[in-house]
Design a protein around this motif. Structure first.
Motif, short mmCIF file in Angstrom:
data_model
loop_
_atom_site.label_atom_id
_atom_site.label_comp_id
_atom_site.label_asym_id
_atom_site.label_seq_id
_atom_site.Cartn_x
_atom_site.Cartn_y
_atom_site.Cartn_z
N LEU A 118 0.82 -1.21 0.00
CA LEU A 118 0.00 0.00 0.00
C LEU A 118 0.85 1.25 0.00
CD1 LEU A 118 -2.85 -0.81 2.55
CD2 LEU A 118 -3.04 -0.60 0.07
N ASP A 119 0.39 2.24 -0.71
CA ASP A 119 0.96 3.58 -0.64
C ASP A 119 0.05 4.35 0.31
OD1 ASP A 119 1.17 6.42 -1.14
OD2 ASP A 119 2.30 5.93 -2.95
N PHE A 120 0.51 4.58 1.53
CA PHE A 120 -0.36 5.16 2.55
C PHE A 120 -0.83 6.57 2.21
CE2 PHE A 120 1.63 1.76 5.03
CZ PHE A 120 0.47 1.15 5.51
N LYS B 20 -0.80 9.21 -8.79
CA LYS B 20 -0.66 8.19 -7.75
C LYS B 20 -1.83 7.20 -7.75
CE LYS B 20 2.10 9.91 -4.03
NZ LYS B 20 2.82 8.69 -4.00
N SER B 21 -1.66 6.13 -6.97
CA SER B 21 -2.74 5.17 -6.71
C SER B 21 -2.59 4.72 -5.26
CB SER B 21 -2.65 3.97 -7.67
OG SER B 21 -1.61 3.10 -7.28
N ILE B 22 -3.39 3.77 -4.83
CA ILE B 22 -3.25 3.28 -3.45
C ILE B 22 -2.19 2.20 -3.35
CG2 ILE B 22 -5.59 3.92 -2.79
CD1 ILE B 22 -6.31 0.94 -2.91
N LEU B 23 -1.58 1.81 -4.47
CA LEU B 23 -0.50 0.83 -4.46
C LEU B 23 0.83 1.51 -4.76
CD1 LEU B 23 -2.17 -2.12 -6.39
CD2 LEU B 23 -1.81 -1.91 -3.92
N VAL C 194 -3.03 6.91 10.75
CA VAL C 194 -2.07 6.25 9.88
C VAL C 194 -0.93 7.22 9.61
CG1 VAL C 194 -1.71 5.20 7.63
CG2 VAL C 194 -3.90 4.91 8.80
N PRO C 195 0.29 6.86 9.93
CA PRO C 195 1.40 7.78 9.68
C PRO C 195 1.55 8.03 8.18
CG PRO C 195 2.23 5.63 10.36
CD PRO C 195 0.74 5.58 10.47
#
Length: 142
Positions: free
Chosen positions: A10-12, A28-31, A137-138
């Motif tokens: 995951l890409d936070f 960007k995406s969530i991955l 979530v950091p």
């Protein structure tokens, strides 16, 4: 995603944007290490050469030499073309409606349809309740 070697990390930052806004802006995406294609582009993968190309799938035509038009005349021509196109789409045996996405394109189509139609134009929009991110979530600093 079917490839077992594909990293599903995951890409936070992307995930946080998705949870806050309902979409991930930009490339960007969530991955992690997965990006969206730029608007108006396609990706071609050559299996034999293991080569990836990203290119636009359309381009604006070059203006013809000797033809010069003012911004006002071009705007009038665009409005006429849009009006003709919308008018053709309003021909139906059943009631019509327009889905308003919140963008400028659906708003323009709706404005033109209401101007050229003798019938009331029904409009619809869809929304989903936002899921508020209550987890801490950091966020990675880039």
């Amino acid at each position: 995603m079917a490839d077992p070697t594909f990293s599903r990390t995951l890409d936070f930052e992307g995930l946080n944007c998705y949870l806050m806004y309902g979409y991930v802006p930009g490339a960007k995406s969530i991955l992690r290490n997965v990006n969206k294609l730029p608007a108006g582009h396609c990706m071609i993968y050559d299996l034999k050469r293991d080569d990836v190309r990203i290119r636009p799938y359309w381009h604006l035509p070059e203006p013809e030499d000797g033809i010069h038009a003012s911004a006002d005349s071009l705007a009038e021509e665009l409005e006429k073309l849009l009006e003709d196109s919308v008018r053709r789409q309003l021909i139906a045996d059943v009631p019509l409606g327009i889905l308003l996405s919140g963008g400028i394109d659906s708003s323009i189509v709706t404005a033109i349809a209401s101007r050229v139609s003798s019938k009331t134009i029904k409009t619809f929009t869809i929304s989903f309740p936002m899921i508020r991110n209550t987890m801490k979530v950091p966020m990675p600093v880039s």
